[in-house]
Design a protein around this motif. Sequence first.
Motif, PDB file in Angstrom:
ATOM      1  N   ASP A  95       6.991   4.562  -2.281  1.00  0.00           N
ATOM      2  CA  ASP A  95       8.193   4.110  -2.972  1.00  0.00           C
ATOM      3  C   ASP A  95       9.016   5.311  -3.439  1.00  0.00           C
ATOM      4  O   ASP A  95       8.577   6.469  -3.344  1.00  0.00           O
ATOM      5  CB  ASP A  95       7.809   3.241  -4.160  1.00  0.00           C
ATOM      6  CG  ASP A  95       7.322   1.866  -3.731  1.00  0.00           C
ATOM      7  OD1 ASP A  95       7.595   1.473  -2.576  1.00  0.00           O
ATOM      8  OD2 ASP A  95       6.656   1.192  -4.544  1.00  0.00           O
ATOM      9  N   ALA A  96      10.176   5.038  -3.989  1.00  0.00           N
ATOM     10  CA  ALA A  96      11.085   6.106  -4.416  1.00  0.00           C
ATOM     11  C   ALA A  96      10.458   7.013  -5.467  1.00  0.00           C
ATOM     12  O   ALA A  96      10.773   8.206  -5.543  1.00  0.00           O
ATOM     13  CB  ALA A  96      12.382   5.496  -4.948  1.00  0.00           C
ATOM     14  N   ASP A  97       9.552   6.470  -6.273  1.00  0.00           N
ATOM     15  CA  ASP A  97       8.899   7.269  -7.305  1.00  0.00           C
ATOM     16  C   ASP A  97       7.617   7.930  -6.818  1.00  0.00           C
ATOM     17  O   ASP A  97       6.885   8.534  -7.614  1.00  0.00           O
ATOM     18  CB  ASP A  97       8.599   6.406  -8.530  1.00  0.00           C
ATOM     19  CG  ASP A  97       7.671   5.240  -8.209  1.00  0.00           C
ATOM     20  OD1 ASP A  97       7.291   5.074  -7.034  1.00  0.00           O
ATOM     21  OD2 ASP A  97       7.332   4.482  -9.143  1.00  0.00           O
ATOM     22  N   GLY A  98       7.336   7.829  -5.520  1.00  0.00           N
ATOM     23  CA  GLY A  98       6.145   8.458  -4.954  1.00  0.00           C
ATOM     24  C   GLY A  98       4.898   7.614  -5.037  1.00  0.00           C
ATOM     25  O   GLY A  98       3.823   8.037  -4.603  1.00  0.00           O
TER      26      GLY A  98
END
Length: 226
Positions: A76-79
């Motif tokens: 995801d975008a937050d890793g």
Amino acid sequence: MHLPLDLPLDRTALLLIDLQEEHRQDPRYLVDGYDAVLARSARLLAAARTAGLRVLHAAYLRDFAKVPPRPFEPVDADGAPAFSAPGTALTDICPEVAPRPGEEQILKNDLSCFTDSDFVAMMQQPPEWMIVCGVWSEACVAATIRDCVARGIRVLMVKDACGSGTRTMHQVAMLNLANRLYGGAVTDTAGAEALIAGDTQTVWRLQGAAPLRFDADTIAAEFARL
């Protein structure tokens, strides 16, 4: 080819793979006909418990603290893991097929159950036959079945108690697995229930190598014949 089969119930186990909430709640990972897959798996689970079969539950929990992100693995975008992330109820096993105390359970970080050291330890005393249901047919189900076969465990694949993103994806996966299901068999939920009850059933058994041939317009018919 369809042949009669009896299961040695004292050497048979039921394995339920990744029957988790994310497959009916997360729009990215919905399984086609999942409620029906769960209902059929629950029937198998009830039959296995009644017969006293060994029952094993597997769930996917992508824990980067245990196994760091692999090359090219989506995040995801937050890793965070893009699927089966820890800390969410989406990874819970669905209540219809939830483990009971005393039933063996693993949380795996990869497709095949055999990538988990706890499962490998469980298989130090392997069953002769493993009845398999779960999701996704072409991913975790397929990887685990292939590893069972490689280790000399016969697999009874329950074709209508597995599922994938679409019906066609599922049917193609079942046909491809059946083509190389050495030593194993394919049946439906009703047939598996009868076998677990100690009855003889006529099931599809692999003869030779890759006997099934299908095109886009014959997938459903070939699947029905399994």
